[in-house]
Write an enzyme that holds these catalytic residues in place. Structure first.
Site, PDB file in Angstrom:
ATOM      1  N   GLY A 161      17.069  55.566 -92.381  1.00  0.00           N
ATOM      2  CA  GLY A 161      17.016  56.143 -91.443  1.00  0.00           C
ATOM      3  C   GLY A 161      16.819  55.360 -90.105  1.00  0.00           C
ATOM      4  CB  CYS A 215      16.075  50.902 -95.388  1.00  0.00           C
ATOM      5  SG  CYS A 215      15.911  50.013 -93.818  1.00  0.00           S
ATOM      6  CD  GLU A 237      22.783  52.340 -98.827  1.00  0.00           C
ATOM      7  OE1 GLU A 237      22.106  51.472 -99.689  1.00  0.00           O
ATOM      8  OE2 GLU A 237      22.471  52.832 -97.695  1.00  0.00           O
TER       9      GLU A 237
END
Ligand code: XMP
Length: 535
Positions: free
Chosen positions: A54, A81, A193
């Protein structure tokens, strides 16, 4: 406990990618906004939880967070993250703020390859790495594996919470991966990802399947079976209406509901006269003949054309078509007795986007596309059987339901149809010219085996007239533009590069066979700065 993964979205641009990767593993997952309450999380009962990245900093006022009780659920957690930073922040570690972002490839030195990094193949490419890292390992303390990962972060972890250990590091991130293995809580600084994390899929597989024990049972065959049972129960003896456009989503929805409740479904197909050549016949062929669906085809092309007479402004065209469509659809659906459901082909990206913390921006961009949608004030309940699926899953489901390849693989087509591909005024003659030319273009693309490599290919009829010679005669006819783009979701797009011989032969076939066109050009504009459509 349900055999699924819960992804909590802290606002990353790539949260959907995490979901895609998990589904590729054959495991169901859902994405929920970070304001989800702990009771709801318990109710979902996922076998694994992932905190997405985010843009915020954990110390910011109003930074998204999560109830600490989540760590007591004994469900394995992976923080990515911002997710990693939040885990540290909530469990007593420290995070350092940084105004600068580290962005790009980095070499991950794996110190523990037993769990999260099990079977990472140690792949990396040697092109320059984003954060300026060269091979940084110390020969005396060689890592168990080295693999390339993708970093995109500002803040980073400075001190890890009690019970955690370092699993992997990079030159600039000593806490690139950490874990409290007893509690099965993991945190990674990088983004497994994204494609540039070359072993990212394996890491996610390790977390979801090996560590959390999810079983890869999510297949479209199972989905179809479960959804059919669900639809039957939900609808009971009532009737369902489905607005069929001929596009992939509504076709799959119609085929699915048809298989569940057969004649209790009525599909309404509104022919606004701005369809491509043969399109209505194809819909009739598949849904009336093959599936024996209740299909109401309403030919209102005259009505639409009369309302569009003299109109050149694209937004006006959209509004007229949208409004007229709703009137026609309303009128037709009122004729269906006991209808209490309206079926729609809403897809998962729209569902995620509407609950995404930063939904504002992308919503405004797309809002003009909603015309041609369905009436807002209808008293019908929505039935959205593919709302948890991504586009490629919808295509697989379509195949499972026996829809032909030309339906499931179809390029997207805008609701207002050819109206926004005829620049200027719409007349029956101009529609004919565009339909003929476009049919040739698409036929040639299919013959060359290129259709599935392209996101959208179409022709645009321009109002420009140019001089030409055909035989001994001078011509003065219209210019046709051909367009083909590649894209993932239509939000950005690249030009598709055909072989120039291919384009020449398409151009000459169109000019020879379609009366009204004497020049063909190819559009080389990407999006941005252009849009996919011309209007
Ligand atoms: P643009 O032209 O904005 O298009 O780059 C992005 C995608 O949206 C489709 N599109 C529409 N779809 N009604 C629709 O249903 C519309 O008014 C509309 N305008 C554009 C376009 O075909 C592309 O897939």
């Amino acid at each position: 406990m349900s055999n699924s993964v819960l992804i909590i979205d802290f606002g990353s641009q790539v949260t959907q990618l995490i979901a895609r990767r998990i589904r590729e593993l054959g495991v169901f997952c859902e994405v929920r906004n970070s304001d989800i309450k702990i009771d709801e999380i318990k109710k979902i009962g996922a076998k694994a939880i992932i905190f997405s990245g985010g843009p915020s900093s954990v110390y910011e006022k109003d930074a998204p967070t999560i109830d600490k009780k989540i760590f007591d659920l004994k469900t394995p957690i992976l923080g990515i993250c911002y997710g990693q930073q939040l885990i540290c922040h909530l469990l007593g570690g420290k995070v350092t703020s940084s105004k600068e972002r580290e962005f790009g490839k980095a070499m991950l030195l794996v110190r523990d390859d037993l769990t999260l990094f099990n079977d990472v193949s140690g792949v990396f490419d040697l092109s320059p790495v984003g954060s300026g890292e060269n091979f940084p390992w110390n020969k005396k303390n060689p890592p168990n594996a080295i693999t390339q990962v993708w970093m995109s972060h500002g803040d980073s972890v400075k001190k890890i919470p009690k019970g955690f250990k370092v699993m992997a590091e990079t030159n600039s991130a000593p806490y690139a991966a950490i874990a409290d293995e007893k509690r099965k809580i993991y945190g990674v600084q990088f983004h497994p990802e994204v494609e540039h994390s070359l072993d990212g899929r394996q890491m996610l597989k390790n977390f979801v399947i090996k560590i959390s024990g999810c079983k890869p049972e999510w297949t479209m065959k199972n989905f179809k079976k479960e959804e059919i049972t669900h639809i039957k129960k939900l609808v009971g003896k009532n009737q369902v209406i489905c607005g069929l456009s001929g596009g992939v989503d509504s076709s799959v929805v119609a085929a699915l509901i048809n298989e569940a409740i057969g004649k209790q479904l009525t599909c309404i197909f509104v022919d606004h006269g701005l369809l491509r050549k043969g399109e209505r016949a194809q819909v009739e062929e598949v849904f009336a003949k093959k599936f024996k669906t209740n299909l109401v085809c309403v030919d209102e092309s005259k009505l639409f054309l009369s309302k569009l007479k003299g109109i050149s402004d694209p937004e006006k065209k959209r509004k007229i078509i949208g409004k007229t469509f709703i009137e026609v659809f309303d009128r037709e659906s009122a004729k269906i007795k006991n209808a209490i459901f309206l079926a729609q082909g809403t897809l998962y990206p729209d569902v995620i986007e509407s609950s995404h913390p930063n939904k504002g921006a992308s919503h405004t961009i797309k809002s003009h596309h909603n015309v041609g949608g369905l009436p807002k004030n209808m008293k019908l309940k929505l039935l959205e059987p593919v709302r948890m699926l991504f586009k490629d899953e919808v295509r697989l489901l379509g195949k499972e339901l026996g829809l032909p390849d030309h339906v499931v693989g179809r390029h997207p087509f805008p609701g207002p149809g050819l109206a926004i591909r005829i620049i200027g005024e719409i007349t029956p003659e101009r529609i004919r010219v565009l339909q003929e030319a476009d049919a040739i273009y698409i036929e040639e693309i299919r013959k060359a085996g290129l259709y599935d490599k392209i996101w959208q290919a179409f022709s645009v009829l321009t109002p420009i007239k140019t001089v030409g010679v055909m035989g001994d005669a001078r011509t003065y006819e219209n210019v046709l533009a051909l367009r083909a783009v590649t894209s993932i979701d239509g939000m950005t797009a690249d030009v598709y590069h055909f072989d120039s011989k291919f384009l020449c032969s398409v151009a000459s076939r169109i000019i020879n066979q379609v009366r009204g066109i004497n020049r063909v050009v190819y559009d080389f504009t990407s999006k941005p700065p252009g849009t996919i459509e011309w209007e």
